[in-house]
Design a protein around this motif. Structure first.
Motif, PDB file in Angstrom:
ATOM      1  N   GLY A   1       5.082 -46.478  22.908  1.00 52.71           N
ATOM      2  CA  GLY A   1       3.911 -45.999  23.646  1.00 52.71           C
ATOM      3  C   GLY A   1       3.831 -46.634  25.029  1.00 52.71           C
ATOM      4  N   GLN A   2       4.153 -47.938  25.092  1.00 55.25           N
ATOM      5  CA  GLN A   2       4.114 -48.624  26.401  1.00 55.25           C
ATOM      6  C   GLN A   2       5.147 -48.029  27.360  1.00 55.25           C
ATOM      7  N   LYS A   3       6.332 -47.751  26.823  1.00 56.36           N
ATOM      8  CA  LYS A   3       7.397 -47.184  27.677  1.00 56.36           C
ATOM      9  C   LYS A   3       6.990 -45.807  28.200  1.00 56.36           C
ATOM     10  N   ILE A   4       6.389 -45.026  27.327  1.00 58.13           N
ATOM     11  CA  ILE A   4       5.945 -43.684  27.728  1.00 58.13           C
ATOM     12  C   ILE A   4       4.879 -43.805  28.828  1.00 58.13           C
ATOM     13  N   GLN A   5       3.961 -44.763  28.626  1.00 55.67           N
ATOM     14  CA  GLN A   5       2.906 -44.965  29.649  1.00 55.67           C
ATOM     15  C   GLN A   5       3.505 -45.417  30.975  1.00 55.67           C
ATOM     16  N   GLN A   6       4.522 -46.313  30.887  1.00 55.76           N
ATOM     17  CA  GLN A   6       5.164 -46.780  32.125  1.00 55.76           C
ATOM     18  C   GLN A   6       5.855 -45.622  32.840  1.00 55.76           C
ATOM     19  N   LEU A   7       6.466 -44.728  32.059  1.00 61.55           N
ATOM     20  CA  LEU A   7       7.117 -43.559  32.674  1.00 61.55           C
ATOM     21  C   LEU A   7       6.056 -42.719  33.408  1.00 61.55           C
ATOM     22  N   GLY A   8       4.900 -42.585  32.778  1.00 55.63           N
ATOM     23  CA  GLY A   8       3.807 -41.838  33.413  1.00 55.63           C
ATOM     24  C   GLY A   8       3.351 -42.519  34.692  1.00 55.63           C
ATOM     25  N   TYR A   9       3.240 -43.853  34.638  1.00 62.42           N
ATOM     26  CA  TYR A   9       2.832 -44.608  35.823  1.00 62.42           C
ATOM     27  C   TYR A   9       3.857 -44.405  36.959  1.00 62.42           C
ATOM     28  N   LEU A  10       5.133 -44.432  36.614  1.00 62.10           N
ATOM     29  CA  LEU A  10       6.179 -44.257  37.640  1.00 62.10           C
ATOM     30  C   LEU A  10       6.119 -42.855  38.255  1.00 62.10           C
ATOM     31  N   THR A  11       5.759 -41.865  37.440  1.00 64.71           N
ATOM     32  CA  THR A  11       5.618 -40.501  37.978  1.00 64.71           C
ATOM     33  C   THR A  11       4.477 -40.465  39.000  1.00 64.71           C
ATOM     34  N   LYS A  12       3.393 -41.173  38.667  1.00 60.02           N
ATOM     35  CA  LYS A  12       2.265 -41.214  39.625  1.00 60.02           C
ATOM     36  C   LYS A  12       2.696 -41.931  40.916  1.00 60.02           C
ATOM     37  N   GLN A  13       3.473 -43.022  40.758  1.00 57.30           N
ATOM     38  CA  GLN A  13       3.975 -43.735  41.940  1.00 57.30           C
ATOM     39  C   GLN A  13       4.879 -42.820  42.774  1.00 57.30           C
ATOM     40  N   ALA A  14       5.682 -42.023  42.074  1.00 57.94           N
ATOM     41  CA  ALA A  14       6.601 -41.115  42.771  1.00 57.94           C
ATOM     42  C   ALA A  14       5.810 -40.082  43.564  1.00 57.94           C
TER      43      ALA A  14
ATOM     44  N   LEU B   1      13.990 -47.075  31.705  1.00 60.11           N
ATOM     45  CA  LEU B   1      13.120 -46.796  30.545  1.00 60.11           C
ATOM     46  C   LEU B   1      13.698 -45.667  29.685  1.00 60.11           C
ATOM     47  N   LEU B   2      14.181 -44.610  30.337  1.00 55.47           N
ATOM     48  CA  LEU B   2      14.753 -43.484  29.568  1.00 55.47           C
ATOM     49  C   LEU B   2      15.971 -43.966  28.769  1.00 55.47           C
ATOM     50  N   LYS B   3      16.746 -44.839  29.404  1.00 55.63           N
ATOM     51  CA  LYS B   3      17.928 -45.382  28.712  1.00 55.63           C
ATOM     52  C   LYS B   3      17.496 -46.163  27.475  1.00 55.63           C
ATOM     53  N   SER B   4      16.434 -46.944  27.631  1.00 55.89           N
ATOM     54  CA  SER B   4      15.977 -47.748  26.493  1.00 55.89           C
ATOM     55  C   SER B   4      15.380 -46.865  25.392  1.00 55.89           C
ATOM     56  N   LEU B   5      15.040 -45.636  25.750  1.00 58.47           N
ATOM     57  CA  LEU B   5      14.568 -44.684  24.723  1.00 58.47           C
ATOM     58  C   LEU B   5      15.743 -43.884  24.137  1.00 58.47           C
ATOM     59  N   THR B   6      16.964 -44.288  24.441  1.00 58.97           N
ATOM     60  CA  THR B   6      18.227 -43.709  23.921  1.00 58.97           C
ATOM     61  C   THR B   6      18.539 -42.318  24.486  1.00 58.97           C
ATOM     62  N   ILE B   7      18.015 -42.039  25.670  1.00 58.10           N
ATOM     63  CA  ILE B   7      18.146 -40.681  26.212  1.00 58.10           C
ATOM     64  C   ILE B   7      19.370 -40.522  27.114  1.00 58.10           C
ATOM     65  N   SER B   8      19.960 -41.646  27.541  1.00 62.46           N
ATOM     66  CA  SER B   8      21.112 -41.521  28.441  1.00 62.46           C
ATOM     67  C   SER B   8      22.410 -41.447  27.633  1.00 62.46           C
ATOM     68  N   ASN B   9      23.528 -41.357  28.311  1.00 58.69           N
ATOM     69  CA  ASN B   9      24.832 -41.522  27.659  1.00 58.69           C
ATOM     70  C   ASN B   9      25.797 -42.149  28.673  1.00 58.69           C
ATOM     71  N   ASP B  10      27.038 -42.416  28.246  1.00 56.56           N
ATOM     72  CA  ASP B  10      27.949 -43.188  29.102  1.00 56.56           C
ATOM     73  C   ASP B  10      28.236 -42.497  30.432  1.00 56.56           C
ATOM     74  N   LEU B  11      28.501 -41.175  30.364  1.00 51.55           N
ATOM     75  CA  LEU B  11      28.864 -40.502  31.615  1.00 51.55           C
ATOM     76  C   LEU B  11      27.671 -40.444  32.576  1.00 51.55           C
ATOM     77  N   LEU B  12      26.480 -40.197  32.038  1.00 54.11           N
ATOM     78  CA  LEU B  12      25.287 -40.221  32.906  1.00 54.11           C
ATOM     79  C   LEU B  12      25.166 -41.584  33.578  1.00 54.11           C
TER      80      LEU B  12
END
Ligand code: PMV
Length: 315
Positions: free
Chosen positions: A207-220, A242-253
């Motif tokens: 939940g904290q990571k999701i909130q931080q992603l939201g905060y970064l979108t507002k900063q953007a 943060l996305l990486k820590s949520l397992t969303i990335s991969n090696d080539l990305l």
């Protein structure tokens, strides 16, 4: 009377907020005109079923492969709602790479819906369009936030929060965006499901990571309004961690993101559902963007595109 209709739509790029948007945080996305879809619909006297002509499949629509179920159901629901009994031929021409986080499925659904309403000379409101596209997206993605549908059918950048009215704003920033395709199919559906699982097993941290992603979108968004590419780049970089820590990335990305930064990008992150698909990088000038693009192609990207972000959109 012969029936003929045509509809178009563009690809989309999510600048910030993928995945967290599913949980009610904001996202920024914009139509990506470098890629598009055209759908055409004609009536067919001679066939006993609807027909599909596309680069992926040509033949009877009811017999199309499972991967095209969203299109089958979209056509069926459009026909049922408007009491159309005759058979149709649907032709789809697309330059949006499929399953690469560029909104291909939503763009195809948008173009088909527009072609249908054009063919039968029916007025189409934005709400009706989005309702039809969501029907198709639910089949393609499972639990879509609606962001893809909104961005691929929009003419302007969008600040999107699930369940809220759309907020359009000018993307007027003195920078260029490079989009690079890993050539690997993204796995939006699985990735969305896995983030939901992380939420179940570790609600506080996730939940904290999701909130931080939201905060970064507002900063953007602030960075864009202030025309500060550096601040936008910082938000992009932090968002990728943060996305990486949520397992969303991969090696080539990750390799392409490092390559872009090494080649002079101000910032870089994955875009869209992740685990494949595309990454984006921010460059200050068009020349730098071209250099970064060459470095990405050398490092394994299969295609790259460059888009000016407002100030340079038409450069
Ligand atoms: O992979 P794409 O471009 O369809 O993007 C999916 C975006 C997600 O936030 C991961 C899911 C959603 O429904 O918004």
């Amino acid at each position: 009377m012969a029936i003929h209709g045509q509809g178009e739509s563009s690809g989309k790029v999510i600048l910030m907020g993928e995945h967290s948007v599913v949980y009610g945080e904001p996202a920024i996305a914009f139509p990506f005109y470098a890629t598009n879809v055209i759908a055409r619909l004609e009536d067919l006297d001679t066939s006993t079923t609807d027909q599909l002509v596309s680069s992926y499949y040509i033949g009877s629509l009811p017999d199309a492969p499972h991967a095209l179920k969203n299109i089958k159901l979209l056509i069926a629901s459009l026909k049922e709602q408007h009491h159309i009994l005759g058979n149709l031929r649907l032709t789809i021409e697309s330059t949006i790479p499929a399953e690469r986080g560029m909104g291909s499925s939503a763009a195809v659904a948008t173009a088909i819906t527009r072609a249908f309403y054009d063919a039968f000379s029916l007025p189409l409101s934005r709400e009706q369009l989005l309702t039809h596209v969501q029907i198709s997206e639910k089949i393609a993605h499972g639990n879509p936030s609606g962001l893809d549908a909104a961005a691929t059918s929009s003419l302007e950048p969008i600040y999107f929060t699930k369940g809220h009215p759309f907020d359009y704003f000018p993307l007027n920033i003195d920078a260029f965006l490079i989009v690079a395709d890993t050539g690997i199919k993204g796995q939006t559906r699985a990735a969305v499901k896995d983030v939901a699982h992380l939420f179940d097993v570790n609600p506080q941290e996730t939940g904290q990571k999701i909130q931080q992603l939201g905060y970064l979108t507002k900063q953007a968004k602030k960075a864009i309004i202030e025309n500060s590419p550096e601040k936008l780049a910082l938000a992009m970089n932090d968002s990728h961690i943060l996305l990486k820590s949520l397992t969303i990335s991969n090696d080539l990305l990750d390799t392409l993101i490092d390559t872009a930064r090494f080649a002079g990008a101000l910032g870089a992150k994955l875009t869209g559902g992740g685990r494949g698909g595309c990454m984006i990088a921010l460059a200050q000038t068009k020349t730098e963007a071209q250099e970064i693009s060459s470095a990405l192609l050398e490092a394994g990207a299969v295609s790259t595109w460059i888009q000016g972000l407002g100030v340079h959109t038409y450069a």
